[in-house]
Design a protein around this motif. Structure first.
Motif, PDB file in Angstrom:
ATOM      1  N   ALA A 361       0.796  -1.016  -0.117  1.00  0.00           N
ATOM      2  CA  ALA A 361       0.251   0.010  -0.202  1.00  0.00           C
ATOM      3  C   ALA A 361       0.795   1.182  -0.167  1.00  0.00           C
ATOM      4  N   SER A 362       2.177   1.317   0.276  1.00  0.00           N
ATOM      5  CA  SER A 362       3.118   2.257   0.150  1.00  0.00           C
ATOM      6  C   SER A 362       4.284   1.953  -0.423  1.00  0.00           C
ATOM      7  N   ILE A 363       5.134   2.974  -0.747  1.00  0.00           N
ATOM      8  CA  ILE A 363       6.613   2.516  -1.201  1.00  0.00           C
ATOM      9  C   ILE A 363       7.604   2.842  -0.085  1.00  0.00           C
ATOM     10  N   TRP A 364       6.928   3.024   0.960  1.00  0.00           N
ATOM     11  CA  TRP A 364       7.693   3.317   2.391  1.00  0.00           C
ATOM     12  C   TRP A 364       8.308   1.841   2.975  1.00  0.00           C
ATOM     13  N   SER A 365       9.220   1.896   3.556  1.00  0.00           N
ATOM     14  CA  SER A 365       9.762   0.481   4.000  1.00  0.00           C
ATOM     15  C   SER A 365       9.486   0.926   5.447  1.00  0.00           C
ATOM     16  N   LYS A 366       8.667   0.102   6.142  1.00  0.00           N
ATOM     17  CA  LYS A 366       8.459   0.250   7.643  1.00  0.00           C
ATOM     18  C   LYS A 366       9.096  -0.763   8.595  1.00  0.00           C
ATOM     19  N   ILE A 367       9.753  -0.040   9.541  1.00  0.00           N
ATOM     20  CA  ILE A 367      10.579  -0.885  10.451  1.00  0.00           C
ATOM     21  C   ILE A 367       9.769  -0.624  11.889  1.00  0.00           C
ATOM     22  N   VAL A 368       9.794  -1.764  12.593  1.00  0.00           N
ATOM     23  CA  VAL A 368       9.037  -1.865  13.826  1.00  0.00           C
ATOM     24  C   VAL A 368       9.897  -1.626  15.099  1.00  0.00           C
ATOM     25  N   VAL A 369       9.856  -0.351  15.804  1.00  0.00           N
ATOM     26  CA  VAL A 369      10.991  -0.441  16.727  1.00  0.00           C
ATOM     27  C   VAL A 369      10.463  -0.524  18.056  1.00  0.00           C
ATOM     28  N   PRO A 370      10.921  -1.356  18.926  1.00  0.00           N
ATOM     29  CA  PRO A 370      10.274  -1.703  20.269  1.00  0.00           C
ATOM     30  C   PRO A 370      10.215  -0.204  21.265  1.00  0.00           C
ATOM     31  N   GLY A 371       9.359  -0.095  22.145  1.00  0.00           N
ATOM     32  CA  GLY A 371       9.340   0.870  22.927  1.00  0.00           C
ATOM     33  C   GLY A 371      10.252   0.776  24.011  1.00  0.00           C
ATOM     34  N   ASP A 372       9.893   1.568  25.260  1.00  0.00           N
ATOM     35  CA  ASP A 372      10.775   1.619  26.440  1.00  0.00           C
ATOM     36  C   ASP A 372       9.827   1.290  27.518  1.00  0.00           C
ATOM     37  N   SER A 373      10.251   1.091  28.852  1.00  0.00           N
ATOM     38  CA  SER A 373       9.506   0.847  29.865  1.00  0.00           C
ATOM     39  C   SER A 373       9.502   2.204  30.821  1.00  0.00           C
ATOM     40  N   SER A 374       9.989   2.884  30.337  1.00  0.00           N
ATOM     41  CA  SER A 374       9.786   4.363  31.081  1.00  0.00           C
ATOM     42  C   SER A 374       8.334   4.965  31.046  1.00  0.00           C
ATOM     43  N   GLU A 375       7.864   5.651  32.216  1.00  0.00           N
ATOM     44  CA  GLU A 375       6.479   6.019  32.316  1.00  0.00           C
ATOM     45  C   GLU A 375       6.471   7.711  31.704  1.00  0.00           C
ATOM     46  N   GLY A 376       7.730   8.049  31.167  1.00  0.00           N
ATOM     47  CA  GLY A 376       7.865   9.431  30.724  1.00  0.00           C
ATOM     48  C   GLY A 376       7.967  10.624  31.731  1.00  0.00           C
ATOM     49  N   PRO A 377       7.406  11.770  31.430  1.00  0.00           N
ATOM     50  CA  PRO A 377       6.701  12.071  30.057  1.00  0.00           C
ATOM     51  C   PRO A 377       7.744  12.140  28.802  1.00  0.00           C
ATOM     52  N   ILE A 378       8.946  12.020  28.781  1.00  0.00           N
ATOM     53  CA  ILE A 378       9.833  12.055  27.839  1.00  0.00           C
ATOM     54  C   ILE A 378      10.626  10.893  27.782  1.00  0.00           C
ATOM     55  N   HIS A 379      10.275  10.463  26.242  1.00  0.00           N
ATOM     56  CA  HIS A 379      10.676   9.071  25.823  1.00  0.00           C
ATOM     57  C   HIS A 379      11.985   9.493  24.671  1.00  0.00           C
ATOM     58  N   ASN A 380      12.981   8.953  24.635  1.00  0.00           N
ATOM     59  CA  ASN A 380      14.095   9.106  23.623  1.00  0.00           C
ATOM     60  C   ASN A 380      14.277   7.718  23.074  1.00  0.00           C
ATOM     61  N   ALA A 381      14.611   7.754  21.720  1.00  0.00           N
ATOM     62  CA  ALA A 381      14.763   6.445  21.080  1.00  0.00           C
ATOM     63  C   ALA A 381      15.794   6.575  19.984  1.00  0.00           C
ATOM     64  N   LEU A 382      16.752   5.506  19.948  1.00  0.00           N
ATOM     65  CA  LEU A 382      17.712   5.646  18.944  1.00  0.00           C
ATOM     66  C   LEU A 382      17.604   4.390  18.159  1.00  0.00           C
ATOM     67  N   TYR A 383      17.900   4.611  16.939  1.00  0.00           N
ATOM     68  CA  TYR A 383      17.722   3.198  15.928  1.00  0.00           C
ATOM     69  C   TYR A 383      18.787   3.547  14.708  1.00  0.00           C
ATOM     70  N   VAL A 384      19.591   2.529  14.689  1.00  0.00           N
ATOM     71  CA  VAL A 384      20.584   2.461  13.329  1.00  0.00           C
ATOM     72  C   VAL A 384      19.819   1.969  12.198  1.00  0.00           C
ATOM     73  N   VAL A 385      19.628   2.568  11.186  1.00  0.00           N
ATOM     74  CA  VAL A 385      19.084   1.846   9.994  1.00  0.00           C
ATOM     75  C   VAL A 385      20.259   1.372   9.228  1.00  0.00           C
ATOM     76  N   ARG A 386      20.140  -0.175   8.635  1.00  0.00           N
ATOM     77  CA  ARG A 386      20.931  -0.535   7.933  1.00  0.00           C
ATOM     78  C   ARG A 386      20.725  -1.016   6.707  1.00  0.00           C
ATOM     79  N   GLY A 387      21.547  -1.463   5.760  1.00  0.00           N
ATOM     80  CA  GLY A 387      21.342  -1.747   4.618  1.00  0.00           C
ATOM     81  C   GLY A 387      20.833  -0.830   3.516  1.00  0.00           C
ATOM     82  N   LEU A 388      21.408   0.641   3.765  1.00  0.00           N
ATOM     83  CA  LEU A 388      21.232   1.337   2.888  1.00  0.00           C
ATOM     84  C   LEU A 388      22.006   1.465   1.809  1.00  0.00           C
TER      85      LEU A 388
END
Length: 487
Positions: A361-388
């Motif tokens: 349905a889209s030309i985008w490639s979707k990557i599912v990134v797990p969340g964290d266990s923090s209650e927040g309110p600020i959540h930070n995430a880091l992900y290294v995209v490979r295979g580019l």
């Protein structure tokens, strides 16, 4: 016979001279200021013995030297040489004064006229008298200033302190009240060069439908927290009736849910949010000329995530790139959806749908990134995209999900991978190209057409500038890629 004709000719010439002298006048204009003293002379021939002198003001007898019963006004005196003196001159003394010297027959009267002009400062009276005018939108505004003074004053108009560009000086202006912005303080300033200019102000009110705006219509919260919906009634003449609604029904207020009004700001305050409070709300302002609605969403879903653009964090390689983002959520983030695709210089119109799991349905490639266990309110995430692909420009989007649902999509981030081995550009180092984050376009919440147009103009101008800068950088990147691949 000849002598008789000569005598008749002489008598005729004498009579003609008498007639000519009877109506001869030497007009003199005397200009004076208020409270000064003016002396008007009456010139006599040396041959005039005990003449009778009369003074007239605009044709009305003012005084007679041979008639003691003719009383001069208190401020007017006649001297022995038949000149008159006007003391403490006033505006009403402006007139034509005529001195008439009456002589015995056969000589006729001699008249001399003096025009007196009393110069005095201007005065102003507003139209309407109370300096206030209120009309409905579509009606006509008719205001003016009645002035006095000599010379006649010149009238200048100002609105809210700014000079109005009017083709000619006029003491009255009339226009159609087509927009509420035409309301304000109109000031007329009269000046005739005598004394100081004088001014008078007229307050014009234009009745129109309310105008309401809101800075935040998507309010993120969580059970147990305090939350508030804010609306600003920028304009309402006549005053508007206001109310808060939820799903079309009036909001019931109590000690926990409060409706507060402070000036033009209206708030719906929740002291402690419950799950049942989450939903869609509407603030409405209404008067006899119309109404304005602003819709709100009080929700527990995360706020829109924001990519961080920092060279120290965004590590690039020929086949990978480190993405870092941040999101506000009072509940634990379950997962993120990260979409990646190559960028070809076209706008990202076909945005992915977080609820759509069909890759076709889209030309985008979707990557599912797990969340964290923090209650927040600020959540930070880091992900290294490979295979580019090396030396390629990409664009990325991210959405967040907690137990209340999915957030809206983030702004688009554009980034580039580094050149591969043996493919280094010969002129410019490709690592100079930094990630670029596009801004999210904000939608105006004011239903007033004039306000919407103004906001769109502002947003369009700023977006145009950002778009031009972004496109310039991307085109440069593509050109560098092209030259690198050719080499």
């Amino acid at each position: 016979m000849w002598s008789l004709n000569i005598c008749c000719l002489i008598l005729m010439c004498t009579h003609l001279l008498q007639c000519e002298r009877q109506f001869k006048s030497v007009p003199v204009t005397v200009k004076s200021y208020k409270d000064e003293t003016v002396l008007l002379p009456c010139y006599l021939d040396e041959s005039d013995v005990k003449p009778r002198v009369r003074w007239y003001k605009d044709g009305t007898l003012l005084g007679d030297s041979k008639d003691p019963g003719t009383l001069l006004p208190p401020r007017v005196q006649m001297h022995a040489n038949f000149s008159i003196q006007i003391n403490e001159i006033r505006e009403s003394d402006t007139a034509a004064y005529t001195c008439e010297v009456i002589r015995p027959e056969p000589w006729g009267p001699i008249r001399q006229t003096h025009s007196v002009e009393v110069q005095y400062p201007p005065t102003v009276m507003t139209i309407p008298d109370d300096g206030f005018l209120e009309v409905k939108k579509g009606e006509f505004v008719d205001i003016g200033c009645e002035t006095t003074g000599f010379p006649p004053p010149v009238v200048e108009w100002r609105k809210d302190g700014e000079v109005m560009e009017i083709l000619e000086h006029r003491s009255r202006i009339r226009f159609k009240a087509s927009h509420r912005m035409q309301a304000g303080a109109y000031e007329c300033i009269a000046n005739n060069g005598v004394g100081s200019p004088v001014a008078a102000s007229i307050r014009v009110i234009i009745q129109d439908a309310p105008v309401v705006i809101a800075q935040r219509t998507f309010v993120h919260t969580a059970p147990g927290l305090r939350a508030a919906l804010l609306a600003d009634v920028q304009f309402a003449v006549p005053p508007a009736r206001t109310a808060w609604y939820r799903d079309g029904r009036p909001v019931n207020t109590d000690d926990r849910v409060l409706s507060i009004a402070q000036g033009s700001t209206y708030q719906l305050i929740f002291r402690s949010i419950r799950t049942t409070d989450l939903g869609n709300y509407t603030f409405r302002a209404e008067n006899k000329l119309g109404m304005a609605d602003v819709s709100y969403k009080l929700t527990g879903v995360p706020n829109i995530a924001s990519f961080k653009v920092d060279p120290a964090l965004n590590k690039a390689s020929p086949t990978g790139f480190t993405l870092v983002w941040e999101v506000d959520s009072y509940s634990t983030i379950i997962e993120y959806y990260l979409w990646i695709r190559q960028y070809y210089g076209r706008p990202a119109t076909d945005e992915p749908d977080p609820l759509n799991t069909d890759p076709s349905a889209s030309i985008w490639s979707k990557i599912v990134v797990p969340g964290d266990s923090s209650e927040g309110p600020i959540h930070n995430a880091l992900y290294v995209v490979r295979g580019l692909t090396p030396s390629t420009v990409y664009e990325a989007l991210v959405a967040s999900r907690n137990r209340f649902g999915w957030s809206k999509l983030s702004a688009v981030l554009h980034f580039a991978t580094e050149p591969g081995v043996g493919n280094t550009p010969s002129v410019v180092d490709y690592s100079d190209i930094s990630p670029i984050l596009e801004d999210i376009e904000t939608e105006p919440q004011n239903i007033s057409q004039a306000q919407i147009f103004g906001i769109y103009d502002f947003v369009d101008n700023n977006n145009c500038k950002r778009s031009c800068i972004s496109q310039t950088l991307f085109v440069t990147a593509l050109l560098l890629l092209y030259f690198r691949l050719c080499v």
